[in-house]
Design an enzyme around this catalytic site. Sequence first.
Site, PDB file in Angstrom:
ATOM      1  N   GLY A 196       0.824  -1.200   0.000  1.00 35.36           N
ATOM      2  CA  GLY A 196       0.000   0.000   0.000  1.00 35.36           C
ATOM      3  C   GLY A 196       0.856   1.246   0.000  1.00 35.36           C
ATOM      4  N   CYS A 197       0.307   2.334   0.470  1.00 38.21           N
ATOM      5  CA  CYS A 197       1.036   3.613   0.506  1.00 38.21           C
ATOM      6  C   CYS A 197       2.382   3.442   1.192  1.00 38.21           C
ATOM      7  CB  CYS A 197       0.187   4.656   1.244  1.00 38.21           C
ATOM      8  SG  CYS A 197       0.995   6.266   1.373  1.00 38.21           S
ATOM      9  N   PHE A 198       3.460   3.839   0.509  1.00 42.52           N
ATOM     10  CA  PHE A 198       4.788   3.577   1.074  1.00 42.52           C
ATOM     11  C   PHE A 198       5.130   4.436   2.280  1.00 42.52           C
ATOM     12  CE2 PHE A 198       6.617   5.912  -2.971  1.00 42.52           C
ATOM     13  CZ  PHE A 198       6.047   7.107  -2.578  1.00 42.52           C
TER      14      PHE A 198
END
Length: 221
Positions: A52-54
Amino acid sequence: MKHLLFALVLLLGFTSCAQSRKEKQTASQKTPAQKEVAIPRDSLAVATFAGGCFWCTEEAAEKLKGVHDVVSGYTGGATKNPTYEQVSTGLTGHAEAVQIYYDPKVISYQTLLEAFFAAHDPTTLNRQGPDVGTQYRSAIFYRTPQEKAQIEAYIKNLNATRAFQAPIVTEVAALKEFYPAEKEHQDFYRNNPNNPYMRAVSTPKVEKFKKKMEGKLKEGE
């Protein structure tokens, strides 16, 4: 189309990972307690994960004992040297990912796998919470046949023991090229604690991760 949860998040005044880029706020850098004693990078092993969002994935990995550095970036696609804006369209084939530099004498690849699955939901295809698209897919990028076998065995066991309420959809693929993200995306979580996305999405995930990985975190975490 965005999920109803995403719509609710927006109504509450929060934003997705991609939208929050425009709402950065400055905060302190990493504290000494959150760093390992420096050792030569060529003495470290490397692992690459996408969950997902890093911003959140990077922060979770940074907290692990034995991890010396984490770099946010892009991998898994065909576009060379992609930008954040390009990857955010979902058209490059890349996933937001992190490259973890770790000391195998302190933390094993098996523990990194445990941490990876503790840090996100591996059962939702091409999405994590309010973030939807192939760029937010769950994926592990292996470097050797041994790593591939270890990953597949670990996932098989998780499915067999029903560790999650649904089957795992994590992609397992050979690492080709990893492109570091722009400077502003490195340590984003720690540098932007008041960002709406951090408060609404990332912080709850990180706190949940810390509880699951208790005993395997750096001192002070």
